[in-house]
Design a protein around this motif. Structure first.
Motif, PDB file in Angstrom:
ATOM      1  N   SER A 136       0.847  -1.190   0.000  1.00 53.80           N
ATOM      2  CA  SER A 136       0.000   0.000   0.000  1.00 53.80           C
ATOM      3  C   SER A 136       0.881   1.238   0.000  1.00 53.80           C
ATOM      4  CB  SER A 136      -0.900  -0.005   1.237  1.00 53.80           C
ATOM      5  OG  SER A 136      -1.452   1.280   1.455  1.00 53.80           O
ATOM      6  N   GLU A 137       0.593   2.162  -0.923  1.00 53.81           N
ATOM      7  CA  GLU A 137       1.428   3.360  -1.052  1.00 53.81           C
ATOM      8  C   GLU A 137       1.419   4.199   0.222  1.00 53.81           C
ATOM      9  OE1 GLU A 137      -0.650   2.263  -3.276  1.00 53.81           O
ATOM     10  OE2 GLU A 137       0.302   2.225  -5.251  1.00 53.81           O
ATOM     11  N   THR A 138       0.270   4.331   0.834  1.00 52.70           N
ATOM     12  CA  THR A 138       0.209   5.129   2.053  1.00 52.70           C
ATOM     13  C   THR A 138       0.970   4.454   3.188  1.00 52.70           C
ATOM     14  OG1 THR A 138      -1.932   4.106   2.573  1.00 52.70           O
ATOM     15  CG2 THR A 138      -1.963   6.232   1.446  1.00 52.70           C
ATOM     16  N   THR A 139       0.888   3.122   3.239  1.00 54.39           N
ATOM     17  CA  THR A 139       1.649   2.382   4.249  1.00 54.39           C
ATOM     18  C   THR A 139       3.135   2.538   4.003  1.00 54.39           C
ATOM     19  OG1 THR A 139      -0.126   0.759   4.494  1.00 54.39           O
ATOM     20  CG2 THR A 139       2.073   0.123   5.262  1.00 54.39           C
ATOM     21  N   ALA A 140       3.541   2.476   2.730  1.00 53.00           N
ATOM     22  CA  ALA A 140       4.957   2.638   2.387  1.00 53.00           C
ATOM     23  C   ALA A 140       5.461   4.013   2.817  1.00 53.00           C
ATOM     24  CB  ALA A 140       5.163   2.453   0.890  1.00 53.00           C
ATOM     25  N   PHE A 141       4.628   5.026   2.635  1.00 52.52           N
ATOM     26  CA  PHE A 141       5.013   6.382   3.022  1.00 52.52           C
ATOM     27  C   PHE A 141       5.190   6.476   4.538  1.00 52.52           C
ATOM     28  CE2 PHE A 141       3.605  10.718   4.281  1.00 52.52           C
ATOM     29  CZ  PHE A 141       4.688  11.414   3.774  1.00 52.52           C
ATOM     30  N   SER A 142       4.237   5.938   5.287  1.00 55.46           N
ATOM     31  CA  SER A 142       4.333   5.998   6.745  1.00 55.46           C
ATOM     32  C   SER A 142       5.543   5.235   7.247  1.00 55.46           C
ATOM     33  CB  SER A 142       3.056   5.416   7.368  1.00 55.46           C
ATOM     34  OG  SER A 142       1.921   6.181   7.007  1.00 55.46           O
ATOM     35  N   ARG A 143       5.778   4.042   6.672  1.00 57.48           N
ATOM     36  CA  ARG A 143       6.925   3.245   7.095  1.00 57.48           C
ATOM     37  C   ARG A 143       8.234   3.959   6.744  1.00 57.48           C
ATOM     38  NH1 ARG A 143       6.572  -2.435   4.460  1.00 57.48           N
ATOM     39  NH2 ARG A 143       8.653  -2.562   5.448  1.00 57.48           N
ATOM     40  N   SER A 144       8.236   4.616   5.609  1.00 57.41           N
ATOM     41  CA  SER A 144       9.446   5.318   5.189  1.00 57.41           C
ATOM     42  C   SER A 144       9.774   6.458   6.137  1.00 57.41           C
ATOM     43  CB  SER A 144       9.281   5.851   3.759  1.00 57.41           C
ATOM     44  OG  SER A 144       9.103   4.805   2.837  1.00 57.41           O
ATOM     45  N   LEU A 145       8.769   7.227   6.482  1.00 62.72           N
ATOM     46  CA  LEU A 145       8.996   8.375   7.357  1.00 62.72           C
ATOM     47  C   LEU A 145       9.426   7.923   8.748  1.00 62.72           C
ATOM     48  CD1 LEU A 145       8.858  11.422   7.176  1.00 62.72           C
ATOM     49  CD2 LEU A 145       6.484  11.332   7.935  1.00 62.72           C
ATOM     50  N   ASP A 146       8.727   6.907   9.272  1.00 58.16           N
ATOM     51  CA  ASP A 146       9.096   6.393  10.593  1.00 58.16           C
ATOM     52  C   ASP A 146      10.483   5.768  10.565  1.00 58.16           C
ATOM     53  OD1 ASP A 146       6.672   7.209  11.607  1.00 58.16           O
ATOM     54  OD2 ASP A 146       5.716   5.243  11.381  1.00 58.16           O
ATOM     55  N   GLY A 147      10.749   4.979   9.510  1.00 55.90           N
ATOM     56  CA  GLY A 147      12.033   4.288   9.422  1.00 55.90           C
ATOM     57  C   GLY A 147      13.202   5.248   9.314  1.00 55.90           C
ATOM     58  N   LEU A 148      13.019   6.310   8.551  1.00 54.43           N
ATOM     59  CA  LEU A 148      14.092   7.289   8.395  1.00 54.43           C
ATOM     60  C   LEU A 148      14.453   7.905   9.739  1.00 54.43           C
ATOM     61  CD1 LEU A 148      15.985   9.130   6.770  1.00 54.43           C
ATOM     62  CD2 LEU A 148      14.031  10.656   6.392  1.00 54.43           C
ATOM     63  N   HIS A 149      13.448   8.287  10.509  1.00 56.87           N
ATOM     64  CA  HIS A 149      13.732   8.980  11.762  1.00 56.87           C
ATOM     65  C   HIS A 149      14.210   8.017  12.845  1.00 56.87           C
ATOM     66  CE1 HIS A 149      12.552  13.059  10.694  1.00 56.87           C
ATOM     67  NE2 HIS A 149      11.734  12.476   9.840  1.00 56.87           N
ATOM     68  N   GLU A 150      13.777   6.773  12.797  1.00 61.83           N
ATOM     69  CA  GLU A 150      14.320   5.788  13.728  1.00 61.83           C
ATOM     70  C   GLU A 150      15.804   5.564  13.455  1.00 61.83           C
ATOM     71  OE1 GLU A 150      11.881   2.391  13.153  1.00 61.83           O
ATOM     72  OE2 GLU A 150      10.131   3.246  14.191  1.00 61.83           O
ATOM     73  N   ALA A 151      16.154   5.493  12.161  1.00 63.28           N
ATOM     74  CA  ALA A 151      17.564   5.311  11.792  1.00 63.28           C
ATOM     75  C   ALA A 151      18.401   6.518  12.191  1.00 63.28           C
ATOM     76  CB  ALA A 151      17.680   5.047  10.295  1.00 63.28           C
ATOM     77  N   LEU A 152      17.855   7.703  12.014  1.00 60.81           N
ATOM     78  CA  LEU A 152      18.587   8.909  12.407  1.00 60.81           C
ATOM     79  C   LEU A 152      18.814   8.935  13.908  1.00 60.81           C
ATOM     80  CD1 LEU A 152      16.780  11.564  10.161  1.00 60.81           C
ATOM     81  CD2 LEU A 152      19.119  10.717   9.883  1.00 60.81           C
ATOM     82  N   ASP A 153      17.809   8.544  14.674  1.00 56.45           N
ATOM     83  CA  ASP A 153      17.947   8.557  16.127  1.00 56.45           C
ATOM     84  C   ASP A 153      18.936   7.505  16.601  1.00 56.45           C
ATOM     85  OD1 ASP A 153      16.144  10.625  16.415  1.00 56.45           O
ATOM     86  OD2 ASP A 153      14.416   9.308  16.695  1.00 56.45           O
ATOM     87  N   ALA A 154      19.010   6.394  15.865  1.00 54.52           N
ATOM     88  CA  ALA A 154      19.884   5.294  16.292  1.00 54.52           C
ATOM     89  C   ALA A 154      21.324   5.468  15.841  1.00 54.52           C
ATOM     90  CB  ALA A 154      19.333   3.963  15.768  1.00 54.52           C
ATOM     91  N   ALA A 155      21.559   6.348  14.880  1.00 52.20           N
ATOM     92  CA  ALA A 155      22.899   6.480  14.307  1.00 52.20           C
ATOM     93  C   ALA A 155      23.881   7.065  15.318  1.00 52.20           C
ATOM     94  CB  ALA A 155      22.850   7.369  13.063  1.00 52.20           C
ATOM     95  N   GLU A 156      25.045   6.425  15.434  1.00 55.12           N
ATOM     96  CA  GLU A 156      26.083   6.944  16.320  1.00 55.12           C
ATOM     97  C   GLU A 156      26.666   8.241  15.770  1.00 55.12           C
ATOM     98  OE1 GLU A 156      29.073   4.107  17.208  1.00 55.12           O
ATOM     99  OE2 GLU A 156      27.662   2.556  17.867  1.00 55.12           O
ATOM    100  N   ILE A 157      26.806   8.288  14.442  1.00 55.31           N
ATOM    101  CA  ILE A 157      27.271   9.499  13.761  1.00 55.31           C
ATOM    102  C   ILE A 157      26.214   9.896  12.751  1.00 55.31           C
ATOM    103  CG2 ILE A 157      29.084  10.529  12.349  1.00 55.31           C
ATOM    104  CD1 ILE A 157      31.003   8.449  13.407  1.00 55.31           C
ATOM    105  N   SER A 158      25.813  11.132  12.773  1.00 51.78           N
ATOM    106  CA  SER A 158      24.779  11.583  11.840  1.00 51.78           C
ATOM    107  C   SER A 158      25.237  11.406  10.401  1.00 51.78           C
ATOM    108  CB  SER A 158      24.453  13.058  12.089  1.00 51.78           C
ATOM    109  OG  SER A 158      23.669  13.573  11.022  1.00 51.78           O
ATOM    110  N   PRO A 159      24.386  10.891   9.528  1.00 48.68           N
ATOM    111  CA  PRO A 159      24.758  10.778   8.106  1.00 48.68           C
ATOM    112  C   PRO A 159      24.979  12.129   7.444  1.00 48.68           C
ATOM    113  CG  PRO A 159      22.423  10.297   8.430  1.00 48.68           C
ATOM    114  CD  PRO A 159      23.030  10.383   9.793  1.00 48.68           C
ATOM    115  N   VAL A 160      24.516  13.207   8.055  1.00 52.99           N
ATOM    116  CA  VAL A 160      24.806  14.539   7.523  1.00 52.99           C
ATOM    117  C   VAL A 160      26.306  14.784   7.556  1.00 52.99           C
ATOM    118  CG1 VAL A 160      24.491  17.019   7.888  1.00 52.99           C
ATOM    119  CG2 VAL A 160      22.560  15.460   8.195  1.00 52.99           C
ATOM    120  N   VAL A 161      26.933  14.345   8.634  1.00 53.84           N
ATOM    121  CA  VAL A 161      28.371  14.529   8.799  1.00 53.84           C
ATOM    122  C   VAL A 161      29.143  13.401   8.124  1.00 53.84           C
ATOM    123  CG1 VAL A 161      30.230  14.713  10.486  1.00 53.84           C
ATOM    124  CG2 VAL A 161      28.007  15.777  10.945  1.00 53.84           C
TER     125      VAL A 161
END
Length: 878
Positions: free
Chosen positions: A29-54
């Protein structure tokens, strides 16, 4: 920092891999994919030891792609996902959710400046402090847009204007600058250009001293780098860095959520190269804390090996979720399939109701579903046809529906009145329209007819654009095809005639005071019409030339195709623009070759042919062929570019020692604007200077400096200051030389011009020689030659030769001076310019009488005895 080093710094560790291309079709489901993507991105950012920005070695997992055929409903899906995102944020009373929507097919939408400012405006909803980006932008803007307040640029595009004013973007940036660099506050916003330059210098000095954002890696490199699109395309990194430092909010201490929706992404693939896509891809890669939702007809190939060399960040290491092998991890790529029969039936049941019951009979729905095979646009058109039949008091039957998409489009056209059929055909010719443009295409129709047509459901509306209405691209193509089967369908000649009226109206809308953004967008639309329908209008030539004169030649490639329908004028302007790009990027010889055949088949008096010849002359001049350029300039006298031709012919007369002729021409005209007037004054000053009338030359250059300062023309001011130093050096006035050189270098540090640096160094060589510091003079001569070789500027060796001969004469080495004079004579004769230097230096070596007999003769302003006598006294008095 050099451009190649910038690229390396930002690409460290990015490696491409060879992969096979496969299309995956398993869907969720496209809407499910969008929600999972948004949640997954921010979970990964919170879990990262070093920010991918850096850590730019980390693969990016911030791209969700929906792709599929035209008419499948991708734009609608994108809009629905955005609507749900904002609705949920509103329901949860969250103020840390931001969306930015950009249709990349719109004219000017992917201009890197506009794209970044729209992103910055969107992020401005989270707060006003975006320190790294705002300070770097101020540094860039002062140099790339001398004298242009940021607000003027923001207001030029309706989309940027609406986004920026909603958050007070101009005021936010000014506030950031004022707090971080108080002495430069407001320089970006609209004060005199010198204030903007002062802001840049203040930022740069604090960066160099390590007192400003030293913790932001590569900030210093971006501030120091050239102010061009290449550098600007790395600025998203600064936005991402600032976003990482936004305060977390709410009881759950959550980071802000930002989504950027890029629609109609296939438009980037329709361009002649992938340069624009490379800029956009950098933006996506450098903002790993933002979810990009991309919709288009094609899957994104960034994880494939074939893009290596065309794009910067390629391969599965960079984009692990975009690789064909990924079928589960979100965000990833999804093929947007057709609607199922049950979904299509639900849509048709709900689209038209009567007493809360489906108005469309079951057998009609079955026929539509069988014909449409789940294509949403097909269903939309069928619903419109059904409603039209009901409006006529008819009872729609099964036979009224079904068939191919083209057949449905044909029925949709037939449902319209004759006037509206002509309007929909007109709208199908161009990307976007409004009421005035439609009336320009169909001038005999009343306003009311156009107003009714604009309410038709098959037109989309977005008031972010100056031309807010559009037909779906698939519908535009279908209408063009379907129209050929109608009894009153348009012929190719009909389309060309209407396209010509649209093209003419686009030019009329511009007006004399049109800004760069409006002009660029109009020209892009005009070139598309021209290339597709074989029409042309002279306003495009004038617009292209104005953009070139304004230094905006990088904007001119959009809209150009090799479409065979384009006439000779279109092909010529396409080649002329190519020639400009080649010449301005250091490929003058290629430009000469390309432009040499571009006006074939054109009327020699036509504007397009004149444009081609003008830029071929400029390319020849850059190549060092002054004689060939002058021949072309003479042929342009009396035409559209008469003023430019006369100026450059005056310059040619000056270069060849016809000073009286040049002066007469220059005194008989005034500049068309401040920049042109400054050029006129400087050329007059050159004539006085090489005639050794140094007081007159200095006074003229001072006037040019004043004009430039009053108008905020930093580049012109730097040139005039350089010329003042070149004048003062002959009297040994080291104080004036030093002051003028320092001021010029300060400006050239902001707006680079390597040729002027060569001239400054040669003036310092002369000044040192005149004051007896021969060691410093020889060092400056060596620097002049080195700089000359570095940038490929032949005239720099002439200046170095003159200084070397002066040193030889002052030190008594006349034989050495004569050897250098021979080299100078040969070089100036070959180029066809600057020949006056040989008699000048001869007056030092062999006396005035020998100098006066030089061939070719020089027409000295006061006669050879007076002019050369003044030059002889330069060395005699030492």
């Amino acid at each position: 920092m050099a451009r190649v080093n910038l690229r390396t710094a930002f690409m460290g560790g990015a490696v491409s891999a060879i992969t096979a291309q496969r299309v995956f079709t398993n869907r969720v489901s496209e809407t499910t994919a969008f929600s999972r993507s948004l949640d997954g991105l921010h979970e990964a950012l919170d879990a990262a030891e070093i920010s991918p920005v850096v850590d730019r070695l980390q693969g990016r997992r911030n791209v969700l792609t929906f792709y599929g055929v035209g008419g499948i409903g991708k734009t609608t899906l994108s809009q629905e996902l955005e609507r749900r995102l904002l609705a949920e944020a509103d329901a949860e009373d969250r103020d840390d959710v931001v969306s930015v929507r950009i249709d990349v097919s719109e004219d000017g939408a992917c201009d890197i400046e506009g794209l970044l400012l729209r992103l910055r405006a969107g992020l401005g909803q989270l707060g006003s402090r975006w320190t790294a980006f705002d300070l770097a932008l101020a540094s860039y803007w002062a140099r790339a847009h001398p004298g242009e307040p940021l607000q003027e640029f923001l207001d030029a595009s309706p989309a940027i204007r609406r986004a920026s004013r909603s958050v007070g973007l101009n005021e936010q940036i000014a506030s950031t600058i004022g707090q971080m660099v108080p002495s430069g506050a407001g320089g970006l916003v609209g004060l005199a250009h010198h204030a903007a330059l002062a802001t840049y210098r203040a930022i740069r000095e604090r960066v160099r001293e390590g007192r400003l954002l030293s913790e932001c890696e590569l900030f210093a490199e971006l501030v120091e780098a050239d102010a061009d699109y290449e550098t600007l395309s790395y600025f998203p990194y600064l936005l991402a860095w600032d976003l990482e430092r936004q305060p977390r909010r709410g009881r759950q201490n959550r980071r802000p959520r930002v989504c950027v929706f890029l629609d109609t992404f296939e438009a980037l693939g329709d361009r002649t190269d992938r340069a624009v896509e490379r800029f956009v891809q950098r933006c996506v890669f450098l903002m790993p804390n933002v979810l990009f939702v991309i919709t288009g007809r094609n899957r994104i190939d960034w994880a494939d090996s074939a893009t290596s060399g065309e794009l910067d960040f390629t391969g599965p290491e960079c984009w692990p979720n975009l690789h064909f092998s990924n079928s589960t991890a979100e965000p990833r790529q999804h093929l947007v399939g057709y609607l199922s029969d049950s979904d299509a039936d639900s849509y048709l049941r709900e689209a038209v109701t009567r007493s809360q019951e489906p108005a469309m009979p079951a057998d009609v729905r079955e026929r539509i579903i069988a014909g449409g095979q789940g294509l949403p646009l097909y269903l939309d058109l069928s619903v419109s046809h059904f409603v039209e039949l009901l409006a006529r008091d008819g009872q729609p039957s099964v036979d009224d529906f079904g068939g191919s998409f083209t057949a449905v489009a044909t029925r949709s056209i037939r449902d319209l009145s004759r006037e509206e059929r002509d309007l929909v055909r007109t709208a199908a010719l161009i990307d976007r329209v409004d009421a005035d443009l439609l009336l320009a295409g169909q001038p005999s129709l009343p306003d009311g007819c156009v107003a009714r047509f604009l309410r038709r459901p098959f037109l989309t509306h977005d008031d972010a654009y100056e031309l807010p209405y559009a037909l779906h691209l698939a519908l535009r193509h279908a209408i063009s095809e379907a129209d050929r089967a109608l009894p009153d369908g348009w012929s190719d000649h009909d389309r060309s005639r209407v396209a010509a009226r649209l093209l003419r109206h686009l030019g009329e809308r511009l007006g004399e005071r049109a800004g760069r953004a409006a002009m660029t967008q109009a020209l892009e639309s005009g070139l598309k019409l021209s290339g597709t329908y074989g029409v042309f209008d002279d306003w495009m030539v004038r617009a292209a030339q104005r953009l070139v004169e304004a230094g905006q030649w990088t904007d001119l490639g959009a809209g150009l195709t090799a479409d065979a329908a384009g006439g000779p004028e279109y092909r010529a302007i396409r080649t002329a623009i190519q020639g400009v790009l080649l010449r301005r990027t250091g490929h003058a010889s290629e430009a000469v070759t390309v432009l040499g055949r571009a006006d074939t088949g054109l009327s020699p008096d036509g504007l397009t042919a004149q444009l081609v010849r003008l830029h071929r002359a400029h390319a020849l001049r850059n190549e060092g062929d002054y004689n060939g350029a002058a021949d072309i300039y003479r042929g342009l006298l009396g035409g559209e570019f008469d003023a430019a031709a006369r100026y450059w012919l005056s310059d040619y007369d000056y270069l060849n020692g016809r000073f009286a002729v040049a002066l007469e021409t220059l005194r008989g005209r005034r500049g068309r604007d401040a920049a042109d007037e400054g050029e006129r004054l400087r050329l007059i000053g050159h004539i006085w200077r090489v005639n050794a009338r140094f007081g007159d030359a200095a006074a003229t250059y001072v006037k040019a400096i004043t004009v430039a300062r009053d108008e905020g023309l930093a580049s012109a001011e730097a040139k005039a200051l350089t010329n003042l130093a070149q004048t003062a050096c002959w009297s040994g006035n080291t104080a004036t030389v030093s002051e003028a050189a320092d001021q010029a270098r300060e400006l050239l540090d902001v707006i680079p011009n390597s040729v002027e640096l060569v001239k400054i160094r040669s003036a310092e060589a002369v000044a040192s020689a005149m004051t007896g510091d021969h060691a410093a003079a020889w060092s400056a001569v060596a620097d002049t030659r080195r700089l000359t070789n570095d940038i490929g500027y032949p005239g720099g060796h002439n200046l170095a030769d003159v200084a070397a001969i002066l040193l030889g004469v002052l030190s008594g080495d006349h034989d050495g001076a004569r050897r250098v004079r021979s080299q100078l004579d040969e070089r100036t004769r070959t180029s066809g310019g600057n020949t006056y230097w040989v008699p000048i230096v001869t007056s030092w070596i062999d006396g005035v009488d020998a100098a006066a007999g030089h061939h070719p003769p020089v027409e000295w302003v006061d006669g050879p005895e007076s002019s050369l006598g003044r030059w002889a006294r330069v060395t005699a008095d030492r």
